[in-house]
Motif scaffolding. Structure first.
Motif, short mmCIF file in Angstrom:
data_model
loop_
_atom_site.label_atom_id
_atom_site.label_comp_id
_atom_site.label_asym_id
_atom_site.label_seq_id
_atom_site.Cartn_x
_atom_site.Cartn_y
_atom_site.Cartn_z
N LEU A 111 0.84 -1.19 0.00
CA LEU A 111 0.00 0.00 0.00
C LEU A 111 0.89 1.24 0.00
O LEU A 111 0.63 2.20 -0.73
N LEU A 112 1.93 1.20 0.81
CA LEU A 112 2.80 2.36 1.01
C LEU A 112 4.26 1.94 0.98
O LEU A 112 4.58 0.78 1.22
N PRO A 138 4.81 8.23 4.22
CA PRO A 138 4.98 7.18 3.19
C PRO A 138 4.27 7.55 1.89
O PRO A 138 3.30 8.31 1.89
N THR A 140 -1.86 0.59 -3.49
CA THR A 140 -2.86 1.66 -3.54
C THR A 140 -3.58 1.63 -4.89
O THR A 140 -4.79 1.84 -4.97
N LEU A 146 -5.94 -1.23 -4.74
CA LEU A 146 -7.07 -0.86 -3.90
C LEU A 146 -8.10 -0.08 -4.73
O LEU A 146 -9.31 -0.33 -4.63
N PRO A 193 -5.06 1.08 11.66
CA PRO A 193 -5.86 0.42 10.61
C PRO A 193 -5.01 -0.61 9.87
O PRO A 193 -3.78 -0.51 9.83
N PHE A 194 -5.68 -1.59 9.31
CA PHE A 194 -5.00 -2.69 8.61
C PHE A 194 -4.53 -2.20 7.24
O PHE A 194 -5.34 -1.88 6.37
N HIS A 195 -3.22 -2.13 7.06
CA HIS A 195 -2.67 -1.66 5.79
C HIS A 195 -2.30 -2.78 4.84
O HIS A 195 -1.70 -2.55 3.80
N GLY A 196 -2.62 -4.00 5.22
CA GLY A 196 -2.31 -5.13 4.34
C GLY A 196 -3.34 -5.28 3.25
O GLY A 196 -4.36 -4.58 3.22
N HIS A 197 -3.09 -6.21 2.37
CA HIS A 197 -4.02 -6.43 1.27
C HIS A 197 -5.27 -7.16 1.75
O HIS A 197 -5.19 -8.01 2.64
N ARG A 198 -6.37 -6.82 1.11
CA ARG A 198 -7.68 -7.44 1.38
C ARG A 198 -7.61 -8.96 1.48
O ARG A 198 -8.25 -9.58 2.32
#
Lengths: 425, 425
Positions: free
Chosen positions: B248-249, B257, B263, B266, B387-392
């Motif tokens: 994501l970052l 970041p 992203t 997403l 918050p969860f920054h990992g992939h879905r």
């Protein structure tokens, strides 16, 4: 309107002099003749009590081509002098354009000059961001403005006096925009500390290079307007975000609909939510289906009627559009609002944000007419089976997606309205 | 490795000749000397049983600057001949670059030439898309490839023989890409019917002009590979989508970041979901924290050790990274997998997709070491509050976000590993 006919000048003059009585010509029941066809009895049509809110893309034009039915519709809407017989405003969710330019563009597409038709006036055009003129409390704030085309002129025309573009922000902080490998800075620039903090975000329309705008807008929100610095915790509520045009899709020449500004907003909302775990909040969200836009349109319709000297109150609006989610939903929402207003009930603030106080209006209803020349395709499964293409903040009320009428095109829509109003065809 | 020392040539020769016994020099317990500092006893270090998986951005470099601790770390990792004393692979989620170019770039950043250090070899570099080499079943399909930089060369190097770029698709169907007002076609081009259908989508890394790639990828998915046509109903399941790099970052020079390919994914997922009401499905999703990437890295570590003639099995891997969501999560996931494999349990297919069959490996554990020179900031609230920054597709297991060790930088990480392995510092 360039050419002014005697009849209209007469009506106009009376109108300007105050609340004129029914014009003499109308009272006399004169009949006109246009293109060899007998048209409406003046007695019946001279004082319109209805008006049109016409969408542009998918209704009048597709891409850079006029839809033939639009020319036929205008043939009916004009008097022999090439002037409108009823008040008409063009309500588009386009935003990356200046109002007078959109009016010129529309005049050219409708072939006004060649057809000896009055040109479209700028104040007949309602862009998605036009109601931002009402948000005076932000006009002196330092606003980051996103969009393309004449964004700064647009923002200034709306009253914003202190705007910064995404491009200016990018130049001030070159290390922020890192997606495009070829645009990355080759050296580390010094961090600027003389850049005044941004105080709000103005999203006028879809930008180009979404990655840059998405990144910089998010940076501004997470840093509370100082994107050069890093904050341990992002502020919430974040800086005010004002946005116009939430259309997810629109119809151009391609067989499938194209992404609109609503798709950009969807990306921004998804990113903000993922990064912070919180919902992006809009201080105001305008353009169809927002009530703000319909109230603004109704106001312009009234002013237009007054300028023309049409003193009879405009009781009914016909909103013609191709997009169930913006045109139909918006018109029905406005109709619901009008009904509630009539019953003396303060309409609920439904998603539109901004000033919502009651205003004196004679308009009692808004009829939604869905055409099949754009986004909507006849025979497609009903709204219940389709995914919700409206904006997150406009709760899904399936009933509001049902158009009062579904017709083939704008010509059929005008015919329907004429019939409803008892105007001869 | 350019320069080959006697010792290494000796080890290598024995290694190549078969499973050599512990080299004589090691058995003799000789001590070396480097840069005036006594270094590890050869007896203890000559046959490494551990290796390193080093992340690049935020660990070794930030933007185009090397992190000083990385130079110190390599000072320790090299023998007097400037060659690595343990197997090391560089595992990055970068994707918009060729493998040998990334190796050259890294060599330059680490100052290999100036420091008389062996250059980084291309097969020490694992890019996010490197495991796509394993997906032979798609190598002859007509794939739409998205990314920037040398996308076609990258796809070809991975084995894909029939690729179409987003730009080529845009040129073939100019009415699809309508966001940029200045790039819209000025006339309506004829619809092409000679464009072979697309059979899959390959997302190698973040593109530029996200609006164009998002629109065209969605068009391909909704039209089942024929974006010039309109389908009443979008097919589901849609065409296969293979994606690499879900970060994501990532951390560059800016204090906050920057957006990564995650992203972009997403945005794509949000748009697909909004338009169809269904979830975008990945046939494969690789790059950290995917198991595929770690298995691939482990394989390269083994090959490297074999080439160097280090015949002792590599039992433990130290994965050093700055991003809890990709580096720590991935290393812990791989560790969990290794533990299950050791217990003879077929590891669950956890989000990685693709071939997952067991392979013979001596590796028993993977230690996650989080550094504070990149995305992760010490003192930030724990993962539970963030918050969860990992992939879905990588379900949130908070336990997997906890690094085995948190240290200041990569130098401290190497020291820690040496200590754990009983190698003198």
């Amino acid at each position: 309107m360039a050419a002014v006919s005697c009849a209209v000048a007469f009506r106009g003059a009376r109108g300007l002099c105050g609340r004129a009585a029914r014009p003499a010509a109308a009272a006399a029941g004169l009949r006109g003749h246009r293109s060899g066809r007998t048209y409406a009895a003046v007695s019946a049509e001279s004082l319109p009590t209805f008006g049109f809110l016409l969408d542009i893309d998918g209704v009048l034009v597709r891409g850079h081509r006029v839809i033939p039915a639009a020319l036929e519709a205008f043939h009916r809407l004009l008097n022999p002098q090439g002037q409108l017989r009823v008040p008409v405003v063009f309500v588009t969710n386009a935003g990356n354009v200046l109002q007078h330019r959109k009016a010129q563009e529309l005049s050219a597409l409708l072939g006004c000059k060649a057809r000896r038709q009055a040109e479209v006036e700028p104040d007949q055009v309602i862009l998605s961001h036009s109601p931002l003129k009402l948000f005076a409390q932000y006009h002196d704030k330092r606003m980051l403005v996103s969009g393309q085309g004449p964004v700064v002129e647009n923002a200034r025309a709306l009253g914003f006096r202190n705007v910064v573009t995404v491009e200016e922000l990018r130049m001030a902080f070159p290390v922020l925009d890192m997606v495009d490998l070829e645009r990355r800075p080759t050296a580390t620039p010094l961090l600027r500390s003389d850049f005044p903090a941004i105080e709000g975000v103005l999203l006028l329309g879809e930008p180009v290079r979404w990655e840059t705008s998405l990144q910089l807008i998010v940076d501004v929100l997470l840093s509370n307007g100082n994107p050069g610095t890093g904050l341990a915790t992002a502020p919430y509520p974040h800086l005010p975000v004002l946005a116009s045009n939430m259309d997810l899709l629109w119809m151009a020449e391609a067989k499938m609909p194209r992404f609109g500004h609503g798709t950009f907003l969807l990306c921004l909302e998804a990113i903000y939510q993922k990064l912070t775990g919180k919902e992006l909040h809009y201080e105001a969200l305008m353009g169809k289906p927002s009530l703000l836009t319909y109230r603004y349109a109704e106001q312009l319709i009234r002013q237009q009627a007054e300028r023309r000297g049409w003193t009879a109150p405009i009781r009914r609006l016909y909103a013609v559009g191709d997009n169930p989610m913006s045109d139909v939903y918006g018109a029905n929402l406005f109709h619901q609002y009008l009904q509630m207003a009539e019953r003396g009930v303060q309409a609920e603030r439904q998603g539109a944000g901004g000033p919502q106080k009651q205003w004196p209006s004679a308009t009692r209803s808004c009829v939604s007419i869905l055409v099949c020349t754009g986004v909507h395709r006849p025979g497609e499964p009903g709204s219940r089976e389709q995914p919700f293409h409206g904006h997150r903040d406009f709760g899904f009320s399936p009933a509001l997606l049902q158009a009062s009428h579904v017709v083939s095109d704008v010509h059929a829509a005008v015919r329907l309205a004429f019939r409803e109003e008892g105007w001869p065809w």
